[in-house]
Design an enzyme around this catalytic site. Sequence first.
Site, PDB file in Angstrom:
ATOM      1  N   LYS A  70       0.832  -1.216   0.000  1.00 46.19           N
ATOM      2  CA  LYS A  70       0.000   0.000   0.000  1.00 46.19           C
ATOM      3  C   LYS A  70       0.858   1.255   0.000  1.00 46.19           C
ATOM      4  O   LYS A  70       0.667   2.155  -0.818  1.00 46.19           O
ATOM      5  CB  LYS A  70      -0.901   0.000   1.247  1.00 46.19           C
ATOM      6  CG  LYS A  70      -1.586   1.333   1.487  1.00 46.19           C
ATOM      7  CD  LYS A  70      -2.416   1.347   2.759  1.00 46.19           C
ATOM      8  CE  LYS A  70      -1.659   1.578   4.031  1.00 46.19           C
ATOM      9  NZ  LYS A  70      -1.451   2.985   4.430  1.00 46.19           N
ATOM     10  N   ASN A  71       1.818   1.320   0.943  1.00 48.92           N
ATOM     11  CA  ASN A  71       2.552   2.571   1.121  1.00 48.92           C
ATOM     12  C   ASN A  71       3.547   2.842   0.003  1.00 48.92           C
ATOM     13  O   ASN A  71       4.080   3.944  -0.093  1.00 48.92           O
ATOM     14  CB  ASN A  71       3.227   2.607   2.499  1.00 48.92           C
ATOM     15  CG  ASN A  71       2.189   2.810   3.595  1.00 48.92           C
ATOM     16  OD1 ASN A  71       1.033   3.138   3.303  1.00 48.92           O
ATOM     17  ND2 ASN A  71       2.589   2.615   4.840  1.00 48.92           N
TER      18      ASN A  71
ATOM     19  N   CYS B 211      -4.512  13.070  12.738  1.00 48.14           N
ATOM     20  CA  CYS B 211      -5.166  11.782  12.488  1.00 48.14           C
ATOM     21  C   CYS B 211      -5.127  10.957  13.759  1.00 48.14           C
ATOM     22  O   CYS B 211      -4.584  11.386  14.773  1.00 48.14           O
ATOM     23  CB  CYS B 211      -4.509  11.061  11.327  1.00 48.14           C
ATOM     24  SG  CYS B 211      -2.927  10.399  11.723  1.00 48.14           S
TER      25      CYS B 211
ATOM     26  N   ARG C   1       0.872  14.558  13.277  1.00 42.21           N
ATOM     27  CA  ARG C   1       1.414  14.380  11.929  1.00 42.21           C
ATOM     28  C   ARG C   1       1.462  15.666  11.095  1.00 42.21           C
ATOM     29  O   ARG C   1       0.762  15.806  10.097  1.00 42.21           O
ATOM     30  CB  ARG C   1       0.661  13.283  11.187  1.00 42.21           C
ATOM     31  CG  ARG C   1       0.847  11.932  11.848  1.00 42.21           C
ATOM     32  CD  ARG C   1       0.079  10.860  11.157  1.00 42.21           C
ATOM     33  NE  ARG C   1       0.828  10.239  10.082  1.00 42.21           N
ATOM     34  CZ  ARG C   1       0.322   9.280   9.298  1.00 42.21           C
ATOM     35  NH1 ARG C   1      -0.910   8.878   9.460  1.00 42.21           N
ATOM     36  NH2 ARG C   1       1.055   8.755   8.359  1.00 42.21           N
TER      37      ARG C   1
ATOM     38  N   ASP D  25       4.502   0.404  12.128  1.00 41.35           N
ATOM     39  CA  ASP D  25       3.300  -0.208  11.536  1.00 41.35           C
ATOM     40  C   ASP D  25       3.109  -1.675  11.950  1.00 41.35           C
ATOM     41  O   ASP D  25       2.109  -2.300  11.562  1.00 41.35           O
ATOM     42  CB  ASP D  25       3.345  -0.108  10.004  1.00 41.35           C
ATOM     43  CG  ASP D  25       3.127   1.317   9.517  1.00 41.35           C
ATOM     44  OD1 ASP D  25       2.672   2.155  10.317  1.00 41.35           O
ATOM     45  OD2 ASP D  25       3.416   1.588   8.334  1.00 41.35           O
TER      46      ASP D  25
ATOM     47  N   ARG E 259      -8.700  -0.407   4.365  1.00 40.09           N
ATOM     48  CA  ARG E 259      -7.782   0.585   3.798  1.00 40.09           C
ATOM     49  C   ARG E 259      -6.454  -0.059   3.435  1.00 40.09           C
ATOM     50  O   ARG E 259      -5.743   0.432   2.565  1.00 40.09           O
ATOM     51  CB  ARG E 259      -7.509   1.697   4.823  1.00 40.09           C
ATOM     52  CG  ARG E 259      -8.722   2.507   5.162  1.00 40.09           C
ATOM     53  CD  ARG E 259      -8.369   3.653   6.056  1.00 40.09           C
ATOM     54  NE  ARG E 259      -7.382   4.523   5.398  1.00 40.09           N
ATOM     55  CZ  ARG E 259      -6.872   5.609   5.916  1.00 40.09           C
ATOM     56  NH1 ARG E 259      -7.238   5.990   7.106  1.00 40.09           N
ATOM     57  NH2 ARG E 259      -5.983   6.332   5.263  1.00 40.09           N
TER      58      ARG E 259
HETATM   59  N1  EPU Z   1       6.628  14.426  10.846  1.00 41.05           N
HETATM   60  C1  EPU Z   1       6.771  15.746  11.155  1.00 41.05           C
HETATM   61  N2  EPU Z   1       6.758  16.646  10.124  1.00 41.05           N
HETATM   62  C2  EPU Z   1       6.613  16.278   8.826  1.00 41.05           C
HETATM   63  C3  EPU Z   1       6.479  14.900   8.531  1.00 41.05           C
HETATM   64  C4  EPU Z   1       6.495  13.982   9.572  1.00 41.05           C
HETATM   65  O1  EPU Z   1       6.911  16.136  12.319  1.00 41.05           O
HETATM   66  O2  EPU Z   1       6.593  17.166   7.933  1.00 41.05           O
HETATM   67  C5  EPU Z   1       6.627  13.424  11.952  1.00 41.05           C
HETATM   68  C6  EPU Z   1       5.306  12.647  12.026  1.00 41.05           C
HETATM   69  O3  EPU Z   1       4.329  13.363  12.719  1.00 41.05           O
HETATM   70  C7  EPU Z   1       5.733  11.382  12.710  1.00 41.05           C
HETATM   71  C8  EPU Z   1       7.161  11.157  12.193  1.00 41.05           C
HETATM   72  O4  EPU Z   1       7.573  12.428  11.674  1.00 41.05           O
HETATM   73  O5  EPU Z   1       5.757  11.566  14.089  1.00 41.05           O
HETATM   74  C9  EPU Z   1       7.299  10.133  11.085  1.00 41.05           C
HETATM   75  O6  EPU Z   1       6.383  10.417  10.058  1.00 41.05           O
HETATM   76  P1  EPU Z   1       6.644  10.031   8.546  1.00 41.05           P
HETATM   77  O7  EPU Z   1       6.584  11.299   7.735  1.00 41.05           O
HETATM   78  O8  EPU Z   1       7.861   9.199   8.433  1.00 41.05           O
HETATM   79  O9  EPU Z   1       5.361   9.165   8.232  1.00 41.05           O
HETATM   80  P2  EPU Z   1       4.369   9.299   7.019  1.00 41.05           P
HETATM   81  O10 EPU Z   1       5.109   9.492   5.754  1.00 41.05           O
HETATM   82  O11 EPU Z   1       3.297  10.268   7.365  1.00 41.05           O
HETATM   83  C10 EPU Z   1       4.415   6.748   6.446  1.00 41.05           C
HETATM   84  C11 EPU Z   1       3.402   5.664   6.308  1.00 41.05           C
HETATM   85  C12 EPU Z   1       2.870   5.294   7.685  1.00 41.05           C
HETATM   86  C13 EPU Z   1       4.041   4.839   8.550  1.00 41.05           C
HETATM   87  C14 EPU Z   1       5.105   5.957   8.616  1.00 41.05           C
HETATM   88  C15 EPU Z   1       6.351   5.561   9.379  1.00 41.05           C
HETATM   89  C16 EPU Z   1       2.425   6.082   4.147  1.00 41.05           C
HETATM   90  C17 EPU Z   1       1.245   6.462   3.361  1.00 41.05           C
HETATM   91  N3  EPU Z   1       2.309   6.109   5.468  1.00 41.05           N
HETATM   92  O12 EPU Z   1       3.723   7.862   7.027  1.00 41.05           O
HETATM   93  O13 EPU Z   1       1.968   4.205   7.493  1.00 41.05           O
HETATM   94  O14 EPU Z   1       3.588   4.558   9.839  1.00 41.05           O
HETATM   95  O15 EPU Z   1       5.494   6.322   7.272  1.00 41.05           O
HETATM   96  O16 EPU Z   1       6.927   4.435   8.824  1.00 41.05           O
HETATM   97  O17 EPU Z   1       3.460   5.733   3.590  1.00 41.05           O
HETATM   98  C18 EPU Z   1       0.072   2.896   7.871  1.00 41.05           C
HETATM   99  O18 EPU Z   1       0.284   2.372   6.775  1.00 41.05           O
HETATM  100  O19 EPU Z   1      -0.758   2.438   8.689  1.00 41.05           O
HETATM  101  C19 EPU Z   1       0.823   4.088   8.235  1.00 41.05           C
HETATM  102  C20 EPU Z   1       0.436   4.913   9.194  1.00 41.05           C
END
Ligand code: EPU
Length: 426
Positions: free
Chosen positions: A22-23, A118, A123, A310, A402
Amino acid sequence: MDRLVIQGGHKLNGHIPISGAKNSALKLMVACLLTDQPITLTNMPSLADTRFLAQLLETLGVEVYWPRGESTCHLNAAELKSTIAPYDQVRKMRASFNVLGPLIARSGHATVSLPGGCAIGARPVDLHLQALAAMGADLKVEQGYVKAAAIHGLKGAHINFSMPSVGATEHAMLTATLAEGTTVLENAAREPEIEDLAVCLNSMGADISGAGTSVIRIKGVESLKGTNHPVMPDRIEAGTYAIAAAAAGGDVTLDGCPVEALGALISKLREAGVTVDADEAAHTLRIRRNGTHLKAVNLSTQPHPGFPTDLQAQFMALMAIADGTSVIRETIFENRFMHAPELSRLGADITVRGQEAIVKGVKHLTAAPVMATDLRASVSLVIAGLAAEGETVVNRIYHLDRGFERLEEKLTACGAHIERRSGEEE
Ligand code: EPU
């Protein structure tokens, strides 16, 4: 609203095929915005999230051909008819925010809703915005929307992320492919999905090196072309079934499994007393537990290659029935223990203290109605239900849809007693 009814206590035996990730799929789909030529993604997981993103892309003018039940998705962004991603489409699925940079790169401007918080944490998207601004995008936040323009085009930049973010790394990488000059991303996230995206972008003519390490270099090119790319297998889906087999007991082989991406989970399962045979060349992972007791192990979630956030909820369900006490620390998201009180309804002994959950293993979980709160939390309840005695009802499983393709079918094929029912919650 659908719910799952699980008769626990049946061992799992057999093979489970792993679907596309998915991701990874979500970011690969967004890549279609960077070219006016068609891209074809194979091994696509048909999930609520990927279907939802397909709808957003259609709103932007992308022609999507992806019949129900098929794992090949054709995307053609020959002409875009809108550069606006509305609130409803970004709020429901955060990965939609990643269209911002590609739209600016392609059209010079875009208006994309901020995603908002969320269920698992605040986030923010500050790192995404810092990266786009460093590349020359002029960004304004008005009425919940980011209004962006790059009148003089996007320029390569040196970006040093204050923390590794999967989404910000992918967003910056996608955008930089069409920026003028070289972009260097330091302290980049190293998740395997980032490598998958880089492979796809390079096959479209991009010049990216270092994806999968913490320094990624992207030399901007004039234009990108179409491609055909297989989505990598889903390491979180695979990890989830591995933990399910460990919890329920039995002998399960995961086929088409991204073994090399699951190192941290494999060592924790072995530490917990589960027999794991990993065959990287054959892409199989065999999980066995027949009669042996589970041992409590501690873990802390970390960015890849550490233990994935995850899989934290699923591992907590496993530790709920281990011998001894395990301490599970969540370091990525601030609010990702919502499954703990639901697991407690099944008889688990879990105390949450800030970022730590202290899980005292119990001999048996006992069935109860529970409620899913987010995607990974829901599947942890399914795992607990498989191991519990009696009939567990997991309500609100739209979260599960999802991210898990044909979950009941895959588990039933291994001997689980699990059934989807619609109607009132129980
Ligand atoms: N963060 C910030 N600022 C930003 C971006 C992130 O503070 O601009 C923080 C977030 O709030 C969090 C941490 O950094 O505390 C890590 O977030 P990251 O950006 O790495 O996560 P993401 O890209 O929003 C993806 C996956 C998540 C998975 C995380 C970590 C997708 C669509 N989602 O989220 O997947 O948990 O990386 O590996 O790729 C899931 O599939 O259930 C899911 C939540």
